[in-house]
Write a protein that holds these residues in place. Structure first.
Motif, PDB file in Angstrom:
ATOM      1  N   ASN A  40       0.861  -1.187   0.000  1.00  0.00           N
ATOM      2  CA  ASN A  40       0.000   0.000   0.000  1.00  0.00           C
ATOM      3  C   ASN A  40       0.892   1.230   0.000  1.00  0.00           C
ATOM      4  O   ASN A  40       1.620   1.472   0.968  1.00  0.00           O
ATOM      5  N   LEU A  41       0.847   1.958  -1.087  1.00  0.00           N
ATOM      6  CA  LEU A  41       1.837   3.005  -1.334  1.00  0.00           C
ATOM      7  C   LEU A  41       1.174   4.308  -1.749  1.00  0.00           C
ATOM      8  O   LEU A  41       0.002   4.352  -2.092  1.00  0.00           O
ATOM      9  N   TYR A  42       1.991   5.372  -1.744  1.00  0.00           N
ATOM     10  CA  TYR A  42       1.628   6.642  -2.341  1.00  0.00           C
ATOM     11  C   TYR A  42       0.290   7.192  -1.837  1.00  0.00           C
ATOM     12  O   TYR A  42      -0.593   7.525  -2.637  1.00  0.00           O
ATOM     13  N   SER A  48       2.035   6.707 -10.203  1.00  0.00           N
ATOM     14  CA  SER A  48       1.761   7.737  -9.203  1.00  0.00           C
ATOM     15  C   SER A  48       0.349   8.269  -9.435  1.00  0.00           C
ATOM     16  O   SER A  48      -0.211   8.088 -10.523  1.00  0.00           O
ATOM     17  N   ILE A  49      -0.196   8.922  -8.408  1.00  0.00           N
ATOM     18  CA  ILE A  49      -1.586   9.387  -8.494  1.00  0.00           C
ATOM     19  C   ILE A  49      -1.719  10.798  -7.930  1.00  0.00           C
ATOM     20  O   ILE A  49      -0.901  11.235  -7.124  1.00  0.00           O
ATOM     21  N   ASP A  50      -2.761  11.475  -8.369  1.00  0.00           N
ATOM     22  CA  ASP A  50      -3.127  12.736  -7.724  1.00  0.00           C
ATOM     23  C   ASP A  50      -4.622  12.944  -7.959  1.00  0.00           C
ATOM     24  O   ASP A  50      -5.198  12.432  -8.904  1.00  0.00           O
ATOM     25  N   ASP A  86       7.492   5.078  -5.833  1.00  0.00           N
ATOM     26  CA  ASP A  86       8.310   5.416  -6.992  1.00  0.00           C
ATOM     27  C   ASP A  86       9.068   6.728  -6.819  1.00  0.00           C
ATOM     28  O   ASP A  86      10.187   6.871  -7.290  1.00  0.00           O
ATOM     29  N   GLU A  87       8.472   7.692  -6.144  1.00  0.00           N
ATOM     30  CA  GLU A  87       9.144   8.985  -5.977  1.00  0.00           C
ATOM     31  C   GLU A  87      10.452   8.794  -5.197  1.00  0.00           C
ATOM     32  O   GLU A  87      11.490   9.340  -5.560  1.00  0.00           O
ATOM     33  N   TYR A  88      10.385   7.987  -4.138  1.00  0.00           N
ATOM     34  CA  TYR A  88      11.608   7.693  -3.378  1.00  0.00           C
ATOM     35  C   TYR A  88      12.585   6.905  -4.249  1.00  0.00           C
ATOM     36  O   TYR A  88      13.799   7.130  -4.207  1.00  0.00           O
ATOM     37  N   GLU A 137      12.015   2.745 -10.858  1.00  0.00           N
ATOM     38  CA  GLU A 137      11.718   1.334 -11.149  1.00  0.00           C
ATOM     39  C   GLU A 137      11.149   1.153 -12.550  1.00  0.00           C
ATOM     40  O   GLU A 137      10.583   0.119 -12.875  1.00  0.00           O
ATOM     41  N   SER A 138      11.306   2.200 -13.400  1.00  0.00           N
ATOM     42  CA  SER A 138      10.643   2.152 -14.712  1.00  0.00           C
ATOM     43  C   SER A 138      11.385   1.325 -15.749  1.00  0.00           C
ATOM     44  O   SER A 138      10.867   1.067 -16.823  1.00  0.00           O
ATOM     45  N   ASN A 139      12.610   0.912 -15.435  1.00  0.00           N
ATOM     46  CA  ASN A 139      13.432   0.253 -16.454  1.00  0.00           C
ATOM     47  C   ASN A 139      13.979  -1.086 -15.951  1.00  0.00           C
ATOM     48  O   ASN A 139      15.189  -1.290 -15.886  1.00  0.00           O
TER      49      ASN A 139
END
Lengths: 423, 198
Positions: free
Chosen positions: A374-376, A420-422, B138-140, B173-175
């Protein structure tokens, strides 16, 4: 009489003492029971009507303010004795709709609300949407207004557009605008690697995103009404717009002009960058708090990712979370902070990432999820609803948590992985 | 009916508390009982008008890629030389959640530095790409990938590669090179790769 007053005082106290970090385990009252009746004429596509009913039932359930009958029911629009009372179901309310199409494809829903105790019509209204594939928003609008009608806490977030990026293959992703159930989806940026979309304002008529398709990561702003795209920033190494100030004039971006990821405030009008954090490790995922005067962010300055806060313009950093050894994503609203935490120190545990809620005013920690990754997490424009990314069994889903009702819902993505989401 | 709605309202307030923190969104005016009122939800339909006509926002990349491809076609020899060099460069792997250079990777970076300073490569620019496994937000991960690329860049510089030749970028982690969900696969994805540019 005194007893009544005391009860009333106790109830009022409990209302104002509400703390979202405290888990609600017991229902205190009965929800109004409601059924939805399809009174459309037979020539209107029944599959479409059933999909519409499914979304409307889902909306009322997710609102947590109704006890909704999970059955596809039909009736005539004017109704008869049985249809107007449905006494076997012991209903409080009946929401009846008559769906039709205009020649240009406009969807029309004539909606009638009945008191199922008296059989009387309470109100009636006509809803329209000009593009058929956007019918989920028609259902959300009806649910939001019905919710308002019974005086329940607002669920306006249901009408917000969600914007998300999804990986489709290596170094490739698309940006999609959807409703919160993913029933409506529209790809708006495609070709190459396009990530971290973020709404530019509350009106949701523009958004930022990072394109990895030029020589360097580039932040663009897209106007969704005209489709025009404007270059905002070019960065070395990485570039993410993590948050937008309430008035839309400032951005929190993570970028690395000297190979070092730090958080900056970018002023849209003056086009100036102000460095907020400076640490030789990782600082990322900034979010405005306290009327945009401070930020919360994720940093590995203690040797593992954790949640910190810092005043813009000050060097002093405050640790916000004293739980967990890997807290790698954060969102804040008022006094509440929601973060994602890895449960075990290795990557092989059965439990993986869970969401936790804390209040800056109390010491309580409330665990919000129990299984999967569970992320973001991201708050809606209220402190009661959180959206997040849920990964489980190789499927990617958009999750919604309703804090007061202590419930969560998942809306799986059929293809791809949510980046990612917003909203 | 009003009585019912009022009592439902009260029940709701008691049940859910009376938090009304939401901002006001342009709600249409409430209509009176039994008065049919027409309202439009076309806002949601029209909000994305630009996206309809533009058929999605296109990217520079396709154009850039095409340009690059054309240029590369014109200089096949250079492209082949670069491809050969890239085949010989070691990928650098990292431990879970770490961006420091593992002891077993130091010799590989040294070998890469030697190759990058060789006659065939010394005029080329170097792009170090940092990558992560699928764990975490993903941001991290983009920040973590960047730190990995930075660690490799600094190690290359310490082995004599000119700092000005090296740029770094993170792909988070996109690649991935491996998409299975197991340890061996995640090990392969936590890496820095090298691209050479004329």
């Amino acid at each position: 009489m005194i007893k009544k007053i005391l009860i009333l005082v106790a109830l009022v106290s409990s209302i104002f003492a509400y703390d979202a970090t405290v888990e609600i385990v017991k229902k205190m009252d009965r929800l109004p029971k409601i059924a939805i009746q399809d009174a459309s004429i037979g020539s209107v596509d029944q599959n479409f009507r059933k999909k519409f009913v499914k979304i409307l039932i889902g909306d009322l359930r997710v609102s947590s303010h109704f006890n909704v009958v999970d059955e596809y029911l039909t009736s005539s629009y004017d109704g008869n004795l049985d249809e107007n009372f449905m006494s076997n179901l012991k209903l409080d309310l009946i929401l009846r709709f008559n769906m039709s199409f205009e020649e240009d494809g406009t969807v029309i829903a004539q909606v009638r609300l009945l008191n199922a105790k008296t059989g009387q019509i309470d109100s009636e209204k006509v809803y329209k949407i000009s593009k058929q594939n956007r019918y989920p928003f028609l259902a959300h609008k009806i649910a939001v207004e019905l919710n308002d009608k019974i005086g329940a806490p607002k669920i306006d977030w249901m009408e917000q557009f969600v914007i998300f990026s999804k990986y489709t293959e290596k170094k490739k992703s698309e940006i999609i605008i959807s409703d919160y159930t993913l029933s409506f989806q529209k790809v708006i940026v495609k070709g190459g690697l396009n990530i971290f979309p973020k709404w530019a304002n509350r009106a949701q008529n523009a958004f930022y995103y990072t394109s990895y398709n030029g020589k360097k990561p580039t932040l663009y702003k897209v106007d969704v009404r005209t489709g025009t795209r404007t270059k905002i920033l070019v960065g070395d190494g990485m570039l993410v717009c993590s948050d937008v100030s309430q008035d839309g004039t400032k951005l929190l971006v993570t970028m690395a002009p000297d190979d070092q990821a730090d958080i900056f405030v970018y002023d849209i009008k003056s086009k100036s960058l102000e460095k907020v954090t400076s640490y030789s490790g990782i600082d990322v995922n900034g979010g405005f708090i306290d009327h945009d005067s401070r930020i919360v962010f994720v940093s590995d300055r203690l040797g593992y990712p954790n949640i910190f806060a810092q005043e813009i313009g000050s060097k002093s950093v405050e640790q916000m979370v004293y739980h967990g050894r890997n807290n790698n994503s954060v969102s804040a609203f008022d006094n509440y902070i929601v973060y994602s935490s890895r449960e075990k120190s290795s990557e092989f545990g059965a439990k993986t990432f869970n969401l936790y809620l804390i209040s800056t005013k109390t010491d309580y920690i409330r665990q919000l999820t129990a299984t999967g990754k569970n992320l973001y997490p991201r708050f809606a424009n209220d402190a009661e609803t959180i959206m997040f990314i849920k990964q489980y069994e190789n499927q990617s889903a958009l999750g919604i948590i309703r804090l007061k009702a202590n419930k969560s819902y998942h809306f799986p993505l059929k293809v791809g992985k949510i980046q990612s989401i917003d909203w | 009916m009003k009585l019912l709605l009022t009592s439902l309202t009260l029940a709701m307030l008691i049940f859910t508390g009376c938090s009304q923190k939401n901002p006001d969104v342009d709600m249409t005016a409430k209509n009176g009982n039994n008065n049919a009122t027409q309202m439009e939800t076309d806002k949601k339909a029209d909000d994305l008008t630009g996206m309809d006509t533009a058929n999605g926002t296109s990217n520079d990349m396709n154009t850039n890629n095409n340009n690059v491809e054309t240029a590369m076609n014109d200089a096949n020899a250079v492209a082949e030389a670069i491809a050969a060099l890239e085949r010989d460069i070691n990928k650098i792997y990292f431990d879970f959640d770490q961006y420091s250079i593992r002891p077993d990777m130091e010799a590989k970076i040294k070998s890469n530095a030697r190759l990058l300073n060789s006659m065939n490569a010394q005029d080329l620019s170097i792009k170090v790409e940092g990558n992560c496994d699928e764990w975490g937000t993903d941001e991290y991960n983009y920040a973590l990938g960047l730190k990995r690329a930075k660690s490799v860049k600094e190690a290359l510089v310490s082995f004599g590669v000119d700092k000005g030749r090296i740029m770094i970028v993170s792909y988070g982690e996109s690649n991935p090179v491996c998409s299975e969900s197991n340890k061996a696969c995640w090990d392969k994805n936590r890496r820095a790769e090298f691209k050479l540019l004329p």
